[in-house]
Design a protein around this motif. Structure first.
Motif, PDB file in Angstrom:
ATOM      1  N   LEU A 195     -77.203  77.711  68.151  1.00 60.22           N
ATOM      2  CA  LEU A 195     -78.143  76.741  68.393  1.00 60.22           C
ATOM      3  C   LEU A 195     -79.433  77.205  69.101  1.00 60.22           C
ATOM      4  N   GLU A 196     -79.063  77.941  70.257  1.00 65.83           N
ATOM      5  CA  GLU A 196     -80.251  78.508  71.012  1.00 65.83           C
ATOM      6  C   GLU A 196     -81.313  79.365  70.125  1.00 65.83           C
ATOM      7  N   ARG A 197     -80.823  80.300  69.407  1.00 69.00           N
ATOM      8  CA  ARG A 197     -81.564  80.876  68.341  1.00 69.00           C
ATOM      9  C   ARG A 197     -82.384  80.179  67.389  1.00 69.00           C
ATOM     10  N   LYS A 198     -81.664  79.153  66.869  1.00 67.80           N
ATOM     11  CA  LYS A 198     -82.128  77.933  65.939  1.00 67.80           C
ATOM     12  C   LYS A 198     -83.515  77.498  66.544  1.00 67.80           C
ATOM     13  N   GLN A 199     -83.189  76.993  68.125  1.00 59.86           N
ATOM     14  CA  GLN A 199     -84.279  76.337  68.528  1.00 59.86           C
ATOM     15  C   GLN A 199     -85.414  77.274  68.958  1.00 59.86           C
ATOM     16  N   ARG A 200     -85.037  78.608  69.280  1.00 59.55           N
ATOM     17  CA  ARG A 200     -86.200  79.496  69.505  1.00 59.55           C
ATOM     18  C   ARG A 200     -87.060  79.740  68.275  1.00 59.55           C
ATOM     19  N   LEU A 201     -86.374  80.048  67.051  1.00 64.93           N
ATOM     20  CA  LEU A 201     -87.111  80.175  65.865  1.00 64.93           C
ATOM     21  C   LEU A 201     -88.124  79.085  65.544  1.00 64.93           C
ATOM     22  N   LEU A 202     -87.300  77.886  65.512  1.00 61.84           N
ATOM     23  CA  LEU A 202     -88.151  76.680  65.066  1.00 61.84           C
ATOM     24  C   LEU A 202     -89.478  76.405  66.121  1.00 61.84           C
ATOM     25  N   ASP A 203     -89.168  76.800  67.446  1.00 59.84           N
ATOM     26  CA  ASP A 203     -90.334  76.779  68.296  1.00 59.84           C
ATOM     27  C   ASP A 203     -91.497  78.011  68.049  1.00 59.84           C
ATOM     28  N   PHE A 204     -90.846  78.982  67.740  1.00 59.10           N
ATOM     29  CA  PHE A 204     -91.914  79.830  67.306  1.00 59.10           C
ATOM     30  C   PHE A 204     -92.732  79.637  66.208  1.00 59.10           C
ATOM     31  N   GLN A 229     -75.895 100.037  51.928  1.00 58.35           N
ATOM     32  CA  GLN A 229     -76.566 100.678  52.863  1.00 58.35           C
ATOM     33  C   GLN A 229     -77.069  99.702  54.122  1.00 58.35           C
ATOM     34  N   HIS A 230     -76.991 100.272  55.335  1.00 54.63           N
ATOM     35  CA  HIS A 230     -77.371  99.127  56.396  1.00 54.63           C
ATOM     36  C   HIS A 230     -78.231  99.819  57.462  1.00 54.63           C
ATOM     37  N   ALA A 231     -78.822  99.053  58.003  1.00 53.82           N
ATOM     38  CA  ALA A 231     -79.790  99.528  59.288  1.00 53.82           C
ATOM     39  C   ALA A 231     -79.547  98.545  60.408  1.00 53.82           C
ATOM     40  N   VAL A 232     -79.665  98.957  61.595  1.00 51.54           N
ATOM     41  CA  VAL A 232     -79.823  97.889  62.803  1.00 51.54           C
ATOM     42  C   VAL A 232     -81.153  97.949  63.374  1.00 51.54           C
ATOM     43  N   ILE A 233     -82.025  96.848  63.570  1.00 55.21           N
ATOM     44  CA  ILE A 233     -83.282  96.797  64.229  1.00 55.21           C
ATOM     45  C   ILE A 233     -83.234  95.939  65.192  1.00 55.21           C
ATOM     46  N   ASP A 234     -84.273  96.073  65.945  1.00 49.85           N
ATOM     47  CA  ASP A 234     -84.604  95.205  67.220  1.00 49.85           C
ATOM     48  C   ASP A 234     -85.354  94.063  66.676  1.00 49.85           C
ATOM     49  N   SER A 235     -85.209  92.795  67.346  1.00 48.94           N
ATOM     50  CA  SER A 235     -85.842  91.740  67.075  1.00 48.94           C
ATOM     51  C   SER A 235     -86.070  91.048  68.229  1.00 48.94           C
ATOM     52  N   PRO A 236     -86.969  89.996  68.485  1.00 49.49           N
ATOM     53  CA  PRO A 236     -87.097  88.857  69.610  1.00 49.49           C
ATOM     54  C   PRO A 236     -85.738  88.051  69.866  1.00 49.49           C
ATOM     55  N   TYR A 237     -85.075  88.105  68.737  1.00 49.45           N
ATOM     56  CA  TYR A 237     -83.837  87.230  68.503  1.00 49.45           C
ATOM     57  C   TYR A 237     -82.420  88.012  68.762  1.00 49.45           C
ATOM     58  N   GLY A 238     -82.767  89.290  69.209  1.00 50.19           N
ATOM     59  CA  GLY A 238     -81.651  90.266  69.372  1.00 50.19           C
ATOM     60  C   GLY A 238     -81.534  91.187  67.969  1.00 50.19           C
ATOM     61  N   ALA A 239     -80.534  92.235  68.219  1.00 53.09           N
ATOM     62  CA  ALA A 239     -80.339  93.147  67.101  1.00 53.09           C
ATOM     63  C   ALA A 239     -80.334  92.570  65.883  1.00 53.09           C
ATOM     64  N   LEU A 240     -80.654  93.003  64.726  1.00 52.55           N
ATOM     65  CA  LEU A 240     -80.573  92.325  63.301  1.00 52.55           C
ATOM     66  C   LEU A 240     -79.889  93.587  62.578  1.00 52.55           C
ATOM     67  N   THR A 241     -78.983  93.111  61.863  1.00 53.98           N
ATOM     68  CA  THR A 241     -78.149  94.175  60.838  1.00 53.98           C
ATOM     69  C   THR A 241     -78.899  93.913  59.370  1.00 53.98           C
ATOM     70  N   LEU A 242     -79.328  94.733  58.916  1.00 55.49           N
ATOM     71  CA  LEU A 242     -79.944  94.821  57.324  1.00 55.49           C
ATOM     72  C   LEU A 242     -78.931  95.355  56.654  1.00 55.49           C
TER      73      LEU A 242
END
Length: 163
Positions: free
Chosen positions: A144-153, A3-16
Motif C-alpha cells: 500500500l505504501e508504494r501504491k500511495q506513492r505512485l498515486l501521489d506521484f 530473459q530478465h533484467a533488474v533495474i533501479d527505480s524510485p520505488y525500488g528494484a524492478l525485475t523486467l
C-alpha cells in the motif's frame, strides 16, 4: 525463450521479464504473486532498452502513456481486466466496481480485484490506479505504501494520502 533484467527505480528494484523479446513481467521487490526467480530466464539487458527508456521518462514525469508491446499471460477474463486497467488515464483512479461495470458485469468487482492482484506487468499496466468503493486504498501487490506513492506521484501531490 525468457530473459530478465533488474533495474533501479524510485520505488525500488524492478525485475523486467521478456518472453521472445516481448515484455511479459514487471515485478517489484517483495511483490505478492511474484513468480519464482528461476522462471525469469537468463539475465540479459538486451530486450529491455525501450522499456527502460519509457520507465525512465515516466519516473521523470515526462511520459503518461506507455507504448510498448506486451505479452499479458493470463486467463481471458484476467486479460480483459488488464486491458481495462490500461484505459484508466494517468493521475486518475477507478474503483473495482467501476471496472466491473465497464466490463458489463457489475457483480464482478471481487473477480476484478483478484485479476487486478495478478497483474504481471505492474506500473505499465496501472493496477495501482484501482481503489476501493469508499475511495480508500485497498490491496496492492507491491504494498500500500508504494501504491500511495505512485498515486501521489501521478497526481503531482507527494505527501497527500488517500487514507
Amino acid at each position: 525463450m525468457k530473459q530478465h533484467a533488474v533495474i533501479d527505480s524510485p520505488y525500488g528494484a524492478l525485475t523486467l521479464v521478456a518472453e521472445d523479446g516481448v515484455l511479459c513481467g514487471l515485478y517489484m521487490t517483495d511483490q505478492r504473486h511474484r513468480p519464482p526467480e528461476e522462471t525469469f530466464g537468463t539475465a540479459d539487458d538486451g530486450p529491455f532498452a525501450q522499456v527502460e527508456e519509457q520507465l525512465t521518462a515516466y519516473f521523470a514525469g515526462e511520459l503518461k502513456d506507455f507504448s510498448l508491446d506486451l505479452r499479458l499471460n493470463g486467463t481471458p477474463f484476467q486479460r480483459t481486466v488488464w486491458d481495462q486497467l490500461r484505459e484508466i488515464p494517468y493521475g486518475e483512479t477507478r474503483t473495482y466496481g467501476e471496472l466491473a461495470d465497464a466490463l458489463g458485469n457489475p457483480a464482478a468487482s471481487r473477480a476484478v480485484g483478484l485479476a487486478n492482484g495478478r497483474n504481471p506487468i505492474g506500473i505499465i499496466v496501472p493496477c495501482h490506479r484501482v481503489i476501493g468503493a469508499s475511495g480508500g486504498l485497498t490491496g496492492y501487490g507491491g504494498g500500500l505504501e508504494r501504491k500511495q506513492r505512485l498515486l501521489d506521484f501521478e497526481r503531482g501531490s507527494a505527501g497527500r494520502t488517500l487514507f
